[in-house]
Write a protein that holds these residues in place. Structure first.
Motif, PDB file in Angstrom:
ATOM      1  N   GLY A   1       0.818  -1.215   0.000  1.00 13.21           N
ATOM      2  CA  GLY A   1       0.000   0.000   0.000  1.00 13.21           C
ATOM      3  C   GLY A   1       0.844   1.253   0.000  1.00 13.21           C
ATOM      4  N   GLY A   2       0.288   2.322  -0.579  1.00 13.88           N
ATOM      5  CA  GLY A   2       0.993   3.608  -0.639  1.00 13.88           C
ATOM      6  C   GLY A   2       2.047   3.593  -1.724  1.00 13.88           C
ATOM      7  N   PRO A   3       2.767   4.721  -1.869  1.00 11.33           N
ATOM      8  CA  PRO A   3       3.788   4.794  -2.917  1.00 11.33           C
ATOM      9  C   PRO A   3       4.964   3.858  -2.634  1.00 11.33           C
ATOM     10  CG  PRO A   3       3.762   6.810  -1.606  1.00 11.33           C
ATOM     11  CD  PRO A   3       2.625   5.969  -1.119  1.00 11.33           C
ATOM     12  N   ALA A   4       5.642   3.449  -3.699  1.00 11.83           N
ATOM     13  CA  ALA A   4       6.805   2.564  -3.549  1.00 11.83           C
ATOM     14  C   ALA A   4       8.091   3.375  -3.381  1.00 11.83           C
ATOM     15  CB  ALA A   4       6.906   1.633  -4.754  1.00 11.83           C
ATOM     16  N   TRP A   5       7.955   4.673  -3.150  1.00 10.28           N
ATOM     17  CA  TRP A   5       9.124   5.543  -2.994  1.00 10.28           C
ATOM     18  C   TRP A   5       9.027   6.331  -1.693  1.00 10.28           C
ATOM     19  CZ3 TRP A   5      13.030   5.426  -6.597  1.00 10.28           C
ATOM     20  CH2 TRP A   5      12.727   4.859  -7.852  1.00 10.28           C
ATOM     21  N   THR A   6      10.160   6.516  -1.042  1.00 14.58           N
ATOM     22  CA  THR A   6      10.214   7.360   0.154  1.00 14.58           C
ATOM     23  C   THR A   6      11.325   8.386  -0.056  1.00 14.58           C
ATOM     24  OG1 THR A   6       9.280   5.723   1.656  1.00 14.58           O
ATOM     25  CG2 THR A   6      10.749   7.353   2.637  1.00 14.58           C
ATOM     26  N   ARG A   7      11.053   9.623   0.373  1.00 24.60           N
ATOM     27  CA  ARG A   7      12.011  10.707   0.142  1.00 24.60           C
ATOM     28  C   ARG A   7      12.971  10.811   1.325  1.00 24.60           C
ATOM     29  NH1 ARG A   7      10.600  16.838  -1.953  1.00 24.60           N
ATOM     30  NH2 ARG A   7      12.413  16.908  -3.340  1.00 24.60           N
ATOM     31  N   VAL A   8      14.232  11.085   1.051  1.00 28.40           N
ATOM     32  CA  VAL A   8      15.214  11.246   2.132  1.00 28.40           C
ATOM     33  C   VAL A   8      15.553  12.729   2.278  1.00 28.40           C
ATOM     34  CG1 VAL A   8      16.073   8.895   1.768  1.00 28.40           C
ATOM     35  CG2 VAL A   8      17.244  10.804   0.661  1.00 28.40           C
ATOM     36  N   SER A   9      16.359  13.038   3.308  1.00 34.19           N
ATOM     37  CA  SER A   9      16.485  14.452   3.694  1.00 34.19           C
ATOM     38  C   SER A   9      17.103  15.322   2.599  1.00 34.19           C
ATOM     39  CB  SER A   9      17.270  14.576   4.995  1.00 34.19           C
ATOM     40  OG  SER A   9      18.527  13.968   4.826  1.00 34.19           O
ATOM     41  N   ASP A  10      17.976  14.771   1.743  1.00 37.57           N
ATOM     42  CA  ASP A  10      18.557  15.622   0.697  1.00 37.57           C
ATOM     43  C   ASP A  10      17.657  15.724  -0.531  1.00 37.57           C
ATOM     44  OD1 ASP A  10      18.956  13.247  -0.765  1.00 37.57           O
ATOM     45  OD2 ASP A  10      20.989  13.010   0.008  1.00 37.57           O
ATOM     46  N   GLY A  11      16.463  15.155  -0.450  1.00 33.65           N
ATOM     47  CA  GLY A  11      15.515  15.343  -1.541  1.00 33.65           C
ATOM     48  C   GLY A  11      15.395  14.167  -2.493  1.00 33.65           C
ATOM     49  N   GLN A  12      16.377  13.250  -2.496  1.00 35.50           N
ATOM     50  CA  GLN A  12      16.239  12.082  -3.372  1.00 35.50           C
ATOM     51  C   GLN A  12      15.197  11.111  -2.803  1.00 35.50           C
ATOM     52  OE1 GLN A  12      20.128  10.252  -4.543  1.00 35.50           O
ATOM     53  NE2 GLN A  12      19.461  10.985  -6.544  1.00 35.50           N
ATOM     54  N   TRP A  13      14.814  10.177  -3.644  1.00 33.70           N
ATOM     55  CA  TRP A  13      13.839   9.151  -3.242  1.00 33.70           C
ATOM     56  C   TRP A  13      14.491   7.777  -3.384  1.00 33.70           C
ATOM     57  CZ3 TRP A  13       8.466  10.475  -2.459  1.00 33.70           C
ATOM     58  CH2 TRP A  13       8.145  11.819  -2.739  1.00 33.70           C
TER      59      TRP A  13
ATOM     60  N   LEU B   1      13.567   3.456  -3.707  1.00 34.94           N
ATOM     61  CA  LEU B   1      12.510   2.510  -4.091  1.00 34.94           C
ATOM     62  C   LEU B   1      12.339   1.413  -3.049  1.00 34.94           C
ATOM     63  CD1 LEU B   1      10.602   1.301  -6.341  1.00 34.94           C
ATOM     64  CD2 LEU B   1      12.613  -0.009  -7.089  1.00 34.94           C
ATOM     65  N   HIS B   2      11.095   1.109  -2.726  1.00 31.74           N
ATOM     66  CA  HIS B   2      10.774  -0.064  -1.893  1.00 31.74           C
ATOM     67  C   HIS B   2       9.477  -0.668  -2.404  1.00 31.74           C
ATOM     68  CE1 HIS B   2       7.879   2.546   0.219  1.00 31.74           C
ATOM     69  NE2 HIS B   2       8.831   3.460   0.172  1.00 31.74           N
ATOM     70  N   LEU B   3       9.550  -1.818  -3.021  1.00 25.33           N
ATOM     71  CA  LEU B   3       8.330  -2.446  -3.535  1.00 25.33           C
ATOM     72  C   LEU B   3       7.454  -2.927  -2.378  1.00 25.33           C
ATOM     73  CD1 LEU B   3       9.547  -4.462  -6.660  1.00 25.33           C
ATOM     74  CD2 LEU B   3       8.452  -2.225  -6.563  1.00 25.33           C
ATOM     75  N   PHE B   4       8.066  -3.098  -1.209  1.00 30.69           N
ATOM     76  CA  PHE B   4       7.288  -3.517  -0.035  1.00 30.69           C
ATOM     77  C   PHE B   4       7.274  -2.330   0.950  1.00 30.69           C
ATOM     78  CE2 PHE B   4       8.519  -7.236  -2.393  1.00 30.69           C
ATOM     79  CZ  PHE B   4       7.365  -7.989  -2.395  1.00 30.69           C
ATOM     80  N   ALA B   5       7.585  -2.557   2.229  1.00 32.95           N
ATOM     81  CA  ALA B   5       7.506  -1.455   3.201  1.00 32.95           C
ATOM     82  C   ALA B   5       8.657  -0.465   2.993  1.00 32.95           C
ATOM     83  CB  ALA B   5       7.546  -2.024   4.612  1.00 32.95           C
ATOM     84  N   PRO B   6       8.524   0.777   3.468  1.00 28.94           N
ATOM     85  CA  PRO B   6       9.629   1.742   3.374  1.00 28.94           C
ATOM     86  C   PRO B   6      10.876   1.233   4.091  1.00 28.94           C
ATOM     87  CG  PRO B   6       7.599   2.825   4.099  1.00 28.94           C
ATOM     88  CD  PRO B   6       7.311   1.361   4.071  1.00 28.94           C
TER      89      PRO B   6
ATOM     90  N   LEU C   1      -3.747  -4.923  -2.712  1.00 23.58           N
ATOM     91  CA  LEU C   1      -2.552  -5.070  -1.881  1.00 23.58           C
ATOM     92  C   LEU C   1      -2.237  -6.557  -1.679  1.00 23.58           C
ATOM     93  CD1 LEU C   1      -3.047  -2.282   0.800  1.00 23.58           C
ATOM     94  CD2 LEU C   1      -2.238  -2.159  -1.552  1.00 23.58           C
ATOM     95  N   LEU C   2      -0.964  -6.844  -1.484  1.00 20.44           N
ATOM     96  CA  LEU C   2      -0.485  -8.206  -1.211  1.00 20.44           C
ATOM     97  C   LEU C   2      -0.714  -9.161  -2.373  1.00 20.44           C
ATOM     98  CD1 LEU C   2      -1.675  -8.695   2.509  1.00 20.44           C
ATOM     99  CD2 LEU C   2       0.637  -8.214   1.718  1.00 20.44           C
TER     100      LEU C   2
ATOM    101  N   GLY D   1      -4.135   2.246   5.465  1.00 20.36           N
ATOM    102  CA  GLY D   1      -5.054   3.143   6.160  1.00 20.36           C
ATOM    103  C   GLY D   1      -6.142   2.352   6.881  1.00 20.36           C
ATOM    104  N   HIS D   2      -5.724   1.218   7.457  1.00 23.37           N
ATOM    105  CA  HIS D   2      -6.645   0.370   8.228  1.00 23.37           C
ATOM    106  C   HIS D   2      -7.814  -0.150   7.392  1.00 23.37           C
ATOM    107  CE1 HIS D   2      -5.169   2.139  12.334  1.00 23.37           C
ATOM    108  NE2 HIS D   2      -4.193   1.696  11.558  1.00 23.37           N
ATOM    109  N   THR D   3      -7.526  -0.490   6.141  1.00 23.13           N
ATOM    110  CA  THR D   3      -8.585  -1.100   5.326  1.00 23.13           C
ATOM    111  C   THR D   3      -8.284  -2.563   5.034  1.00 23.13           C
ATOM    112  OG1 THR D   3      -7.504  -0.328   3.313  1.00 23.13           O
ATOM    113  CG2 THR D   3      -9.261   1.062   4.193  1.00 23.13           C
ATOM    114  N   VAL D   4      -7.012  -2.934   5.037  1.00 25.71           N
ATOM    115  CA  VAL D   4      -6.641  -4.340   4.811  1.00 25.71           C
ATOM    116  C   VAL D   4      -5.995  -4.847   6.093  1.00 25.71           C
ATOM    117  CG1 VAL D   4      -5.253  -5.915   3.394  1.00 25.71           C
ATOM    118  CG2 VAL D   4      -6.282  -3.889   2.350  1.00 25.71           C
ATOM    119  N   ARG D   5      -6.589  -5.886   6.681  1.00 27.78           N
ATOM    120  CA  ARG D   5      -6.123  -6.313   8.008  1.00 27.78           C
ATOM    121  C   ARG D   5      -4.771  -7.006   7.956  1.00 27.78           C
ATOM    122  NH1 ARG D   5      -9.743  -5.452  11.588  1.00 27.78           N
ATOM    123  NH2 ARG D   5      -8.899  -6.794  13.215  1.00 27.78           N
ATOM    124  N   GLY D   6      -4.469  -7.649   6.811  1.00 29.83           N
ATOM    125  CA  GLY D   6      -3.156  -8.262   6.687  1.00 29.83           C
ATOM    126  C   GLY D   6      -3.116  -9.701   7.152  1.00 29.83           C
TER     127      GLY D   6
END
Ligand code: NOJ
Length: 530
Positions: A149-161, A163-168, A223-224, A400-405
């Motif tokens: 769920g959510g984007p597969a990218w997370t941004r770091v402090s210097d502005g780059q992103w 990739l994480h196909l799973f959790a950040p 998801l999943l 967002g608490h929609t898929v219990r997992g």
């Protein structure tokens, strides 16, 4: 040369957090597994597959690995693993570790170094760091979504992103960087040198990414789940990675690899088990089929067709013409694992769900090839209903608490006694709460009951063992609608998924998954005849 041990092997999947707790912290551990090997021996399995026990912050319960060559203190230490391997081997049980080539943890020294290094640095080159889109790079580099769920990218402090196909907490490794294969080889040899018998390889269809990381055409993916049209998985380049892994594992005769391969196209699936790639690949069709004769038959036919279509190795870089090997793969079968809803619940829950899961046990164990049994499946455990507050699967938050997992299939095993923690731990507040209703499902209780699900597994596995060596294919017999009957080397397996009792096929009744009335096979029941 005879067939390798795994080609008809029964593998028991141990989810270490939930198997048995030896040190009273409410979480299962390696010494807990060692202390309960009697259970595996009584079942008569050939091998166990241990979900990850390597060092991890546990954002995804061990699939976020910070050190692939050390045991997480939660589970014990290397000495505890050595004890388990030795004790298992004494009982004739082999052991497979679970390795995670596609990603690491954010706590892995490589990722820590990558964060500290500059954009474009060699440290960042081990992962997928990219500048963002938009005027200030405030948009992710592409539209990829995470399997959780959510984007597969997370941004770091210097502005780059990154990739994480799973959790950040699970950044994807760049397998085009030579450090990834080199380090993975070290990991393979580290465990094989310690005497483990092989590996389950996580996300085996994921390590090669599409060049340029183009947008995906459809981001609306449940998801999943893994879809065949998802361009991020099952890239042609992944096969060279598997060939390199196999070349290492081949240095250790008898060792086996089984890949998690979410590919539904039979011809493409077959490529993963060409003679110089994985030994085995999970085929998930049976666990995705409803309790329905047509669906079950399709799942079986397709799984057999997939392995029948394995060609010989065809690689420009790695030709095997001088040592041509067999071109038929080994089928694999599973009804459960740590990622899917327990079979009893999938098939309807309650008495009906249990009866169907027991019937499917006889189908599963009559099939040719390698069989995987997930801990607790042999007890007929249903999915546990858990309160929101205890859910731990990252997908719960990410959705967002929609898929219990997947927590409901990961609840600790009930061993003995009348109340939680049922001999699993000394501590009442186990890492996930255990349902008080499980008192009649404990190992202790079921061992004393010849009609229990555990007794059914033991009897079925004993018959399967006695008939070891029979490796013929299956032959479907003509049956009325709703009934499925196949024969394999003189063993007839029949299952009634319909609503009415049906006449049993001719033969001596060896075993039934539920009560049989005379010559009638009731609904939701299976039988073996000889
Ligand atoms: C597949 C594993 O079986 C699952 O439990 C895990 O969350 C993902 N791969 C990511 O590693």
């Amino acid at each position: 040369m005879g067939a390798p041990w795994w080609s008809a092997g029964v593998f028991y999947q141990v989810y270490p957090r939930s198997f048995a707790d030896s040190d009273g912290d409410g979480v299962g551990d390696l010494d807990g597994v060692t202390a309960h090997l009697d259970h595996l021996q009584r079942l008569g399995v050939d091998a166990m597959w241990l979900n990850p026990v390597t060092v991890s912050p546990m954002a995804d319960h061990g699939y976020d690995v910070a050190d692939p060559r050390a045991v997480d203190p939660l589970f014990g230490d290397l000495a505890a693993l050595d004890r388990l391997v030795a004790a298992a081997h004494t009982r004739g049980i082999r052991l497979l570790m679970d390795l995670v080539p596609n990603h690491t943890s954010v706590a892995h020294p490589w990722f820590v170094a990558a964060l500290a290094a500059d954009p474009g640095s060699p440290e960042r080159g081990r992962y997928f760091f990219r500048d963002g889109r938009g005027p200030d790079g405030e948009l992710p580099p592409n539209n990829w979504v995470s399997v959780f769920g959510g984007p597969a990218w997370t941004r770091v402090s210097d502005g780059q992103w990154y990739l994480h196909l799973f959790a950040p907490e699970q950044p994807d490794l760049n397998w085009d960087n030579p450090d990834a294969p080199a380090d993975f080889e070290k990991t393979l040899r580290f465990w094989l040198d310690r005497g483990v018998d092989g590996f389950r390889l996580d996300v085996s269809h994921g390590m090669a990414k599409p060049p340029g990381l183009p947008d995906m055409p459809d981001t609306d993916i449940a998801l999943l789940t893994h879809r065949d049209d998802d361009p991020r998985f099952n890239r042609p380049g992944v096969h060279a990675i598997h060939r390199a892994i196999r070349a290492v594992v081949d240095d250790y005769p008898g060792a086996v690899t089984v890949g998690e391969v979410w590919v539904h196209d039979n011809a493409q699936f077959a490529q993963y088990i060409r003679p110089d790639e994985l030994h085995l690949a999970f085929n998930f069709r049976l666990l995705q089929a409803d309790f329905d004769a047509v669906e079950i038959r399709n799942a079986i036919d397709n799984s057999l067709a997939a392995v029948a279509s394995v060609g010989s190795t065809e690689s420009e870089t790695h030709r095997l013409s001088s040592r041509k090997r067999s071109s038929t793969g080994t089928p694999t079968w599973a009804l459960e694992n740590h990622d899917v809803t327990r079979a009893v619940t999938r098939y309807g829950g309650g008495a009906v769900g249990l009866a169907r899961a027991r019937a499917m046990t006889l189908v599963l164990l009559a099939l040719p090839g390698a069989v995987f049994v997930y801990n607790g499946q042999e007890l007929g455990l249903p999915e546990a209903e858990l309160p929101d507050a205890v859910l731990q699967d990252p997908v719960w938050e990410r959705s967002g608490h929609t898929v219990r997992g997947r927590d409901g299939c990961r609840v600790p095993l009930p061993w003995s006694g009348d109340a939680p923690p049922f001999g699993f731990s000394e501590r009442a507040d186990t890492w996930l709460p255990m349902p008080p209703q499980w008192a009649s499902l404990t190992v202790e209780h079921q061992l004393g009951d010849p009609g229990s699900t555990l007794s059914l597994y033991r009897q079925a596995l004993e018959i399967r063992r006695e008939r070891a060596g029979f490796d013929g294919g299956i032959e479907w017999l003509l049956t009325p609608g709703g009934v499925l009957t196949f024969q394999r080397d003189g063993l007839v397996c029949t299952v009634n998924t319909g609503a009415q009792p049906v006449e049993l096929p001719a033969g001596k009744l060896l075993l039934a998954s539920g009560p049989i009335n005379g010559h009638q096979l009731p609904p939701n029941t299976a039988a073996w005849l000889a």
